[in-house]
Structures are given as structure tokens and as C-alpha cells.
Design a protein around this motif. Structure first.
Motif, PDB file in Angstrom:
ATOM      1  N   ILE A  34       0.219  -1.085   0.106  1.00 35.38           N
ATOM      2  CA  ILE A  34      -0.037  -0.025  -0.102  1.00 35.38           C
ATOM      3  C   ILE A  34       1.039   1.301   0.347  1.00 35.38           C
ATOM      4  N   LYS A  35       0.245   2.570  -1.118  1.00 36.05           N
ATOM      5  CA  LYS A  35       1.675   3.229  -1.079  1.00 36.05           C
ATOM      6  C   LYS A  35       0.982   4.227  -0.365  1.00 36.05           C
ATOM      7  N   LEU A  36       1.101   5.257   0.949  1.00 35.20           N
ATOM      8  CA  LEU A  36       1.148   6.126   1.612  1.00 35.20           C
ATOM      9  C   LEU A  36       1.981   7.236   0.942  1.00 35.20           C
ATOM     10  N   PRO A  37       1.354   8.450   1.290  1.00 36.83           N
ATOM     11  CA  PRO A  37       1.901  10.024   1.525  1.00 36.83           C
ATOM     12  C   PRO A  37       1.920  10.113   2.947  1.00 36.83           C
ATOM     13  N   TYR A  38       3.531  10.971   2.494  1.00 32.63           N
ATOM     14  CA  TYR A  38       4.581  10.780   4.121  1.00 32.63           C
ATOM     15  C   TYR A  38       2.995  12.257   4.260  1.00 32.63           C
ATOM     16  N   VAL A  52      -6.653  -0.936   3.847  1.00 31.54           N
ATOM     17  CA  VAL A  52      -6.898  -2.426   4.707  1.00 31.54           C
ATOM     18  C   VAL A  52      -8.024  -3.059   4.680  1.00 31.54           C
ATOM     19  N   ARG A  53      -8.866  -2.428   5.188  1.00 26.23           N
ATOM     20  CA  ARG A  53      -9.927  -3.157   4.900  1.00 26.23           C
ATOM     21  C   ARG A  53     -10.672  -3.455   3.635  1.00 26.23           C
ATOM     22  N   LYS A  54     -10.599  -2.320   2.501  1.00 25.69           N
ATOM     23  CA  LYS A  54     -11.593  -2.606   1.230  1.00 25.69           C
ATOM     24  C   LYS A  54     -10.290  -3.908   1.087  1.00 25.69           C
ATOM     25  N   THR A  55      -9.236  -3.961   1.264  1.00 26.75           N
ATOM     26  CA  THR A  55      -8.384  -5.206   0.195  1.00 26.75           C
ATOM     27  C   THR A  55      -8.835  -6.489   1.315  1.00 26.75           C
ATOM     28  N   ASN A  56      -9.492  -6.742   2.258  1.00 25.14           N
ATOM     29  CA  ASN A  56      -9.567  -7.338   2.851  1.00 25.14           C
ATOM     30  C   ASN A  56      -7.570  -8.375   3.760  1.00 25.14           C
ATOM     31  N   LYS A  57      -6.827  -7.185   3.726  1.00 20.11           N
ATOM     32  CA  LYS A  57      -5.906  -7.349   4.487  1.00 20.11           C
ATOM     33  C   LYS A  57      -5.485  -6.757   6.321  1.00 20.11           C
ATOM     34  N   GLN A  58      -7.084  -7.506   6.902  1.00 25.90           N
ATOM     35  CA  GLN A  58      -6.886  -7.572   8.210  1.00 25.90           C
ATOM     36  C   GLN A  58      -5.490  -8.136   9.117  1.00 25.90           C
ATOM     37  N   TYR A  59      -5.473  -9.123   9.013  1.00 24.11           N
ATOM     38  CA  TYR A  59      -4.660  -9.514   9.355  1.00 24.11           C
ATOM     39  C   TYR A  59      -3.196 -10.085   8.978  1.00 24.11           C
TER      40      TYR A  59
END
Length: 108
Positions: A34-38, A52-59
Motif C-alpha cells: 500500500i503506497k501512502l503519502p508522507y 486494509v479494510r477494502k482489500t481484506n488485509k486485516q490479518y
């Protein structure tokens, strides 16, 4: 568990027992592809949780946050050993850090 509770807790040094920097959050995102801005820590963390919620990467996030918190715990242990007079303060940080880990692990 509602994300905002975890987000607010992670951003509060008094609650979590550690300082989660913008750099730490961006690196967490990178590990999850996931690319996030500073930008501000709260904005970056919010974007991370939304993605994370949108891509189901919670775990995966739980694993990465737990790993990061474990690394910080190891640093605290080293500090406590190297600076025994500060061990009472550091023990409080570690107690908060362990509580934060439990909160994160119940996120999933």
C-alpha cells in the motif's frame, strides 16, 4: 473492534507506550503493498486502515503491527538493561505496549 479506537490508541504515546512515526506507518503500508503519502500521522494511519479494510488485509496488518511492536519492546528491554535507573519508567512503557499489542491482535 472499531478502527478509530485502534487508530487513536496507536497515535497516543500515553496509551500505546510508543511513538508510531509517519515513517513507521508508511513502512507498514509498503509491507502490505500500500503506497501512502508522507503527511500527518493520523491521516496516513486512517488511509492505511481504509485500504486494509477494502482489500481484506486485516490479518496481514495485525501481523505487521505486532512485529513492529515486538521490535519496540526489544528496544525497551535493551534500554532497561543499559539504564537500570530508568527501568521503572520503561516498565510502564512496556506495560502499555503489551496492552496495545492485545488491542491490535483483537482487531481481526
Amino acid at each position: 473492534m472499531h478502527n478509530s479506537i485502534i487508530e487513536k490508541s496507536l497515535l497516543s504515546t500515553m496509551i500505546s507506550g510508543n511513538y508510531l512515526s509517519s515513517y513507521d506507518i508508511v513502512k507498514l503500508g509498503e509491507k502490505l503493498e500500500i503506497k501512502l503519502p508522507y503527511k500527518s500521522r493520523s491521516l496516513i494511519l486512517q488511509k492505511l486502515f481504509i485500504h486494509v479494510r477494502k482489500t481484506n488485509k486485516q490479518y496481514s496488518l495485525i501481523e505487521e503491527l505486532t512485529y513492529l511492536l515486538n521490535q519496540k519492546e526489544q528496544k525497551y528491554k535493551a534500554l532497561s538493561q543499559n539504564y537500570p535507573k530508568s527501568s521503572v519508567i520503561i516498565a510502564d512503557w512496556m506495560r502499555k505496549l503489551n496492552s496495545m499489542k492485545k488491542l491490535v491482535q483483537h482487531y481481526g
